[in-house]
Every structure is written in structure tokens, then in C-alpha cells.
Design a protein around this motif. Structure first.
Motif, PDB file in Angstrom:
ATOM      1  N   ILE A  23       0.846  -1.200   0.000  1.00 32.46           N
ATOM      2  CA  ILE A  23       0.000   0.000   0.000  1.00 32.46           C
ATOM      3  C   ILE A  23       0.876   1.243   0.000  1.00 32.46           C
ATOM      4  N   TRP A  24       1.863   1.285   0.906  1.00 35.79           N
ATOM      5  CA  TRP A  24       2.770   2.435   0.957  1.00 35.79           C
ATOM      6  C   TRP A  24       3.490   2.606  -0.378  1.00 35.79           C
ATOM      7  N   PHE A  25       3.986   1.501  -0.928  1.00 41.18           N
ATOM      8  CA  PHE A  25       4.713   1.585  -2.198  1.00 41.18           C
ATOM      9  C   PHE A  25       3.801   2.046  -3.319  1.00 41.18           C
ATOM     10  N   GLY A  26       2.529   1.671  -3.252  1.00 41.15           N
ATOM     11  CA  GLY A  26       1.575   2.102  -4.267  1.00 41.15           C
ATOM     12  C   GLY A  26       1.400   3.611  -4.286  1.00 41.15           C
ATOM     13  N   ILE A  27       1.337   4.239  -3.110  1.00 41.70           N
ATOM     14  CA  ILE A  27       1.215   5.697  -3.040  1.00 41.70           C
ATOM     15  C   ILE A  27       2.510   6.348  -3.523  1.00 41.70           C
ATOM     16  N   PHE A  28       3.636   5.793  -3.116  1.00 38.45           N
ATOM     17  CA  PHE A  28       4.945   6.289  -3.570  1.00 38.45           C
ATOM     18  C   PHE A  28       5.029   6.248  -5.094  1.00 38.45           C
ATOM     19  N   VAL A  29       4.641   5.119  -5.685  1.00 35.89           N
ATOM     20  CA  VAL A  29       4.691   4.940  -7.134  1.00 35.89           C
ATOM     21  C   VAL A  29       3.724   5.899  -7.831  1.00 35.89           C
ATOM     22  N   THR A  30       2.537   6.094  -7.264  1.00 37.98           N
ATOM     23  CA  THR A  30       1.539   6.984  -7.865  1.00 37.98           C
ATOM     24  C   THR A  30       2.070   8.416  -7.934  1.00 37.98           C
TER      25      THR A  30
END
Length: 433
Positions: A363-370
């Protein structure tokens, strides 16, 4: 030739095809098919391209994509965007650079409704540019404030880009939506501060506008109140566990349609246009997902992601250095690819490292990637968002790119914040559980 070497050659070939302007979904399908053929043989490759499209699309979670796209299309055909800008303008328009602040704030709220960069950009360009021209704002500064605010459409949920990440990374889309709120609104605040500083340094960029009365404020708020209530219902339902993300998308689409009809801000022609655009965008997203899963099959048999994991593990690379390198990678990819293509291409390679080496939350990585994918819309030489605004405003793209630098730095500031303080992302999802 080893399977890993074939995987590396496949990635290079994919970049060549993308550089030739081939659609990302088609390019990943071709490379994935050829890669599996070379490693496992033609029968296995044919089996992959025969089974993956159906298994990818035959997923009830995918219905969230057309639902939120349709809701965004309805909003783009109504006067809700104008109402949001009116509310923001009534609040901050009297300050120096106030109209630019209003466009950014309105873009943030539109991001919480539309979910796509293009819809939000077109709406704000049509509404805000004439107003800023009326008050003699600098043309490049005006265009850059809209281009800079455009990434908020995929950062503040609902976000089609987050949907793509969730499907590729097998992460909860609803949790991603909730996780994006705090970082997204922090970015809005940083954008407002950027505009204040820019207009302080050069007052000619954005003169102060007229002060609005409380009566004008309440009148402007009245036009968007139904949509704001719908927004609260949608995400209150997701956050409270009352409805799934797919059900929330259906509620949002139906609610937006009812609001548009009741307010007499819709027509049969507009309805058909929304349906057609939704089908087109959904088709493009599904093609990208199919290509991504075929490419993931190739990466799996080539063992390249696992080799990358071993290399990083053996190098004992600190997490901070890894994230810096990933940021550089996304900045480079963003110069040539749109946000959804960046995620579909990079996540299959990086996610095993993120999970197995560093134990980071998907989840954290998803926001970072977005956030990093959103940055790509503002980076030259491609910068799709900038070229879209340039075409709508008739301002040369290079001038807009220059004025977008402070907004790009604003995105990087938030990226740094969520790296140093992961709780910014994980606080709300933690309360959900």
C-alpha cells in the motif's frame, strides 16, 4: 543463453518498442509472447496469450475501473467543475495569485471525483484560464498552475492509476484510495504555498482578484453540495467497510447521473458521449492490463525479478539509496511514458524487491509509485499534461515546463515526506483495521 539474459534483452526490446510510439499494452504483449516462446517454447507462449486475456478481464474487481471513469465523464460534462472553482475562488481569489490557488484547490476536489488527469485538466483549463486572463495573469504561470494541479486527479482518490497498481500488485484498491488522502491534501497545501511564494517574488505573475462576499460564497457552495455529499457517502462507505470499492464506484456513477439529471445539467447527447468515452478509456486500460499480465508471465519464467532481488540483497543496499534510485528511474520513465504505462511496466520488476528485500507495505509503495508516476506528466520532453494544457491555452510548452518546476519540486517534497514519515500514508488504512 540464460533465462535471465533473455529477460534483460526483453526489457530492452520493450523500451525500443515504446520509444517507437507503440501502445504500451501492445508492446508488453509482443515482448511477453516472444520471451515465453524463447524460454518455454511456442505451445507455452500460445497458451499464455490464449488464457491471460480472459483470466485478466474475468475479474469482478475490474468493474471499479469503468464505474469511476463513467462518474468522471459525467462530472466533466456538467457545471460541477465550474462550481468547485467558484467555491475556491470565493475563498482565496482576493489574494495575490488567488485564482491560481483556486484552480489548484478545485483540481484537488476534482481529483476526488474524476480520477483521470485528462478530464480534470480539460475542465480546469476551460474554467480557470479565461478568468486568469481577465485579471491579467501571466499566461505561462496560469497554464502551469493548471498543469501542476492536474496530477492531483490521480493522487487524490478515486484514481484509475491506483486501480491499475492495485490490480497489478494484487493490493486492495479501497485501502489504496484511503491511503492517498492525507498525502494528496498535503500536496494541495504545498501547491498553495508555492503559488504564494512565486507571486510574492513576482507580483506580475498573479495580481489579486476581487473580494467575494459571504452571500457569493454560499451561493457557489450550493451548486456543488450534492456532489460533495455523494463523495462523503462513497468514501465513508469504503472507510467504514459498508461497501466494497466496486459497489462504491457503482453508487458514485448512479449518484452523479442522478445529480446531473435533477439539476438539468445533462442531456441525451452528453450521456451518449460519456458512454462512448468511458468505453474507449476502459478498453485502453484493459489492453494495458492484459499486456502487463502477459509481460509478468515472461518476467516470471525469466526469473529476472528474482535475480534483481538477489543482487540487491547481496549488495546490502540501504533502503534510502534504493528509493533514490527508484525515484530517478521513475523520473526517466516519466519523460517518455504516461502514468498507467509506467506502473504496468515497473511494478512487476520492483515489487519482489520491495516485498522480499525491504519488507515494505504494498500500500505504501503504491502511493509512492503513484506520486512518481504523476510527476511524469510534468517532465519534458514528453510531459503529456503540459502539452495538453499548451494546446488548450496556446502557450508554448517550453514556457509551461519552466513554470512547472516549482510544482514538480512540490511533488518531490511530499515523496520525501512519505519516505521519512510512512505514517502519513499508513495512518488512515491503520484505522480501517
Amino acid at each position: 543463453m540464460s533465462d535471465i539474459t533473455i529477460g534483460i534483452i526483453g526489457v530492452i526490446l520493450l523500451f525500443v518498442l515504446l520509444a517507437s510510439r507503440m501502445w504500451a499494452g501492445v508492446a508488453m504483449t509482443i515482448v511477453g509472447f516472444l520471451g515465453v516462446w524463447v524460454i518455454r517454447g511456442l505451445p507455452q507462449a500460445l497458451n499464455v496469450v490464449a488464457s491471460v486475456p480472459f483470466s485478466t478481464i474475468n475479474n469482478v474487481n475490474l468493474t471499479v475501473v469503468p464505474m469511476f471513469i463513467f462518474m468522471g465523464m459525467i462530472i466533466s460534462e456538467t457545471s460541477i467543475g465550474k462550481g468547485l472553482f467558484g467555491v475556491a475562488n470565493a475563498t482565496v481569489g482576493r489574494f495575490r495569485g488567488g485564482l491560481a490557488m483556486a484552480s489548484v484547490i478545485a483540481a484537488g476536489f476534482l481529483g476526488a471525483i474524476t480520477g483521470t488527469i485528462m478530464a480534470g485538466s480539460i475542465i480546469m483549463a476551460k474554467i480557470a484560464l479565461p478568468e486568469m486572463k481577465k485579471y491579467r495573469y501571466d499566461d505561462a504561470f496560469s497554464a502551469a498552475s493548471i498543469a501542476g494541479g492536474a496530477p492531483l486527479s490521480i493522487i487524490i482518490p478515486p484514481s484509475v492509476t491506483m486501480c491499475i497498481y492495485g490490480l497489478v500488485a494484487d493490493a486492495s484498491i479501497g485501502t489504496l484510495f484511503i491511503a492517498g488522502f492525507i498525502p494528496g491534501f498535503i500536496l494541495v497545501i504545498i501547491y498553495v504555498i508555492v503559488i504564494i511564494l512565486m507571486t510574492r517574488l513576482n507580483s506580475n505573475l498573479g495580481p489579486a482578484g476581487e473580494k467575494s462576499s459571504w452571500k457569493e460564497f454560499w451561493k457557489s457552495l450550493k451548486g456543488v453540495l450534492p456532489m460533495l455529499i455523494l463523495f462523503i457517502i462513497i468514501f465513508g462507505g469504503i472507510y467504514g467497510g459498508i461497501c466494497t470499492t466496486t459497489e462504491a464506484g457503482a453508487i458514485g456513477s448512479l449518484g452523479a447521473l442522478i445529480i446531473a439529471i435533477v439539476t438539468r445539467d445533462f442531456s441525451w447527447t452528453k450521456f451518449k458521449k460519456c458512454i462512448i468515452e468511458t468505453v474507449k478509456i476502459t478498453g485502453a486500460v484493459f489492453l494495458l492490463l492484459i499486456g502487463s499480465y502477459i509481460f509478468i508471465s515472461f518476467m516470471s519464467v525469466s526469473k529476472l525479478p528474482y535475480a534483481l532481488t538477489r543482487v540487491i540483497t547481496n549488495s546490502q543496499m540501504p533502503l534510502a539509496l534504493f528509493l533514490i534510485l527508484v525515484c530517478i528511474l521513475y523520473i526517466i520513465l516519466g519523460m517518455f511514458l504516461p502514468d498507467m504505462a509506467i506502473i504496468a511496466l515497473s511494478v512487476p520488476l520492483l515489487l519482489p524487491v520491495v516485498q522480499d528485500v525491504y519488507g515494505m507495505s504494498t500500500i505504501w509503495f503504491g502511493i509512492f509509485v503513484t506520486f512518481m508516476a504523476a510527476l511524469g506528466g510534468l517532465t519534458p520532453p514528453v510531459g503529456l499534461t503540459v502539452y495538453l494544457i499548451s494546446g488548450l491555452s496556446k502557450v508554448p510548452a517550453m514556457k509551461i515546463f519552466k513554470q512547472c518546476i516549482p510544482y514538480m519540486l512540490g511533488i518531490l517534497v511530499v515523496v520525501a515526506l512519505i519516505c521519512f514519515v510512512p505514517g502519513i500514508v499508513m495512518f488512515l488504512p491503520g484505522l480501517m483495521h
